[in-house]
Design an enzyme around this catalytic site. Structure first.
Site, mmCIF file in Angstrom:
data_model
loop_
_atom_site.group_PDB
_atom_site.id
_atom_site.type_symbol
_atom_site.label_atom_id
_atom_site.label_comp_id
_atom_site.label_asym_id
_atom_site.label_seq_id
_atom_site.Cartn_x
_atom_site.Cartn_y
_atom_site.Cartn_z
ATOM 1 N N ASP A 161 0.843 -1.205 0.000
ATOM 2 C CA ASP A 161 0.000 0.000 0.000
ATOM 3 C C ASP A 161 0.875 1.249 0.000
ATOM 4 O O ASP A 161 2.042 1.200 0.398
ATOM 5 C CB ASP A 161 -0.885 0.022 1.254
ATOM 6 C CG ASP A 161 -1.848 -1.151 1.286
ATOM 7 O OD1 ASP A 161 -2.176 -1.678 0.213
ATOM 8 O OD2 ASP A 161 -2.245 -1.537 2.405
HETATM 9 N N1 URA Z 1 -1.237 -6.069 3.584
HETATM 10 C C1 URA Z 1 -1.706 -4.812 3.699
HETATM 11 O O1 URA Z 1 -2.735 -4.588 4.294
HETATM 12 N N2 URA Z 1 -1.014 -3.820 3.111
HETATM 13 C C2 URA Z 1 0.148 -4.006 2.456
HETATM 14 O O2 URA Z 1 0.738 -3.053 1.959
HETATM 15 C C3 URA Z 1 0.630 -5.323 2.367
HETATM 16 C C4 URA Z 1 -0.070 -6.331 2.943
#
Ligand code: URA
Length: 244
Positions: free
Chosen positions: A103
């Site tokens: 993310d």
């Molecule tokens: N899970 C998440 O919630 N965010 C990420 O960036 C990676 C795994």
């Protein structure tokens, strides 16, 4: 046939400017002769020595990035900065893609490669490659959270998760291990337990561990042993060539 400076810079080990400087200093030999940066050679046939050490031809490029928060795990975006924008131009032209998305606000280990076969296998749940995250959460983590993760959670929207690992480090900190990578999965699993994530960082993907010497926002090419470790993890034939 490709230019020598392009071949070497594509490995991520030297920039084009560094190659030109090394050529000027007479530190690069091609087939036993002093090299010129713009000479065109067949990278699969020529013997390239950098300071006397052979540089083996690499079909693919593998880059470890310590992703900072605030950049997208995408190849391009019209408005926002992407992880590709953190690489120099010679690597931006190699057709690299992130192996799995983090993310925008997640930090940590991001592998970038143009090896589609390896990418597919690292991400496919069939190959059981662990992805390990450090998470800091609101609320107090409990043994029942470990049990829920291990049992395989079904989230509020019906998403069925494979059994996952949760190792509690302190009341608000844990290591989460997944073998899949659904959208916002760690955040959604912890939110489902009433422990919203405040901070998330990926530390490991299979045998590949985020280099603690790599500052946030920096990158480096993978070492030969790291590439071989990933290939072994996904049962791809080991490479036999010697690499620099
Ligand atoms: N899970 C998440 O919630 N965010 C990420 O960036 C990676 C795994």
């Amino acid at each position: 046939m490709e230019r020598l400076d392009k071949i070497i810079s594509a490995t991520g080990k030297k920039s084009r400017r560094e190659v030109k400087e090394m050529v000027r200093q007479g530190r690069i030999l091609v087939n036993g002769k002093m090299a010129a940066a713009d000479m065109k050679i067949d990278p699969q046939q020529a013997e390239i020595l950098l300071d006397g050490v052979p540089l083996a031809y690499e079909e693919f490029t593998y880059i470890m990035l310590h992703k900072p928060a605030g950049v997208l795990s995408a190849v391009e975006d019209r408005r926002q900065k992407t992880v590709l924008d953190l690489l120099p131009p010679e690597l931006q032209k190699r057709g690299l893609s992130p192996v799995g998305r983090l993310d925008k606000d997640t930090e940590g280990l991001l592998l970038l490669t143009n090896d589609g076969n390896l990418t597919h296998k690292l991400l496919s749940p069939k190959y059981h490659v662990d992805k390990v995250y450090y998470a800091r959460v609101e609320g107090c983590l409990e043994t029942s959270d470990i049990e829920a993760f291990a049992a395989g959670m079904v989230l509020g929207d019906g998403l069925v998760c494979l059994p996952a690992g949760l190792e509690i480090l302190s009341d608000h900190e844990a290591l989460v291990t997944l073998q899949e990578g659904k959208f916002h999965q760690v955040k959604r699993m912890l939110a489902c337990r009433g422990k919203p994530v405040q901070y998330l960082k990926r530390l490991r993907m299979g045998p590949l561990i985020l280099d603690e010497k790599l500052p946030c926002g920096a990158f480096r090419p993978l070492r030969t042993e790291e590439i071989e470790g990933l290939r072994t993890e996904c049962s791809i034939d080991r490479m036999t060539k010697n690499r620099q």
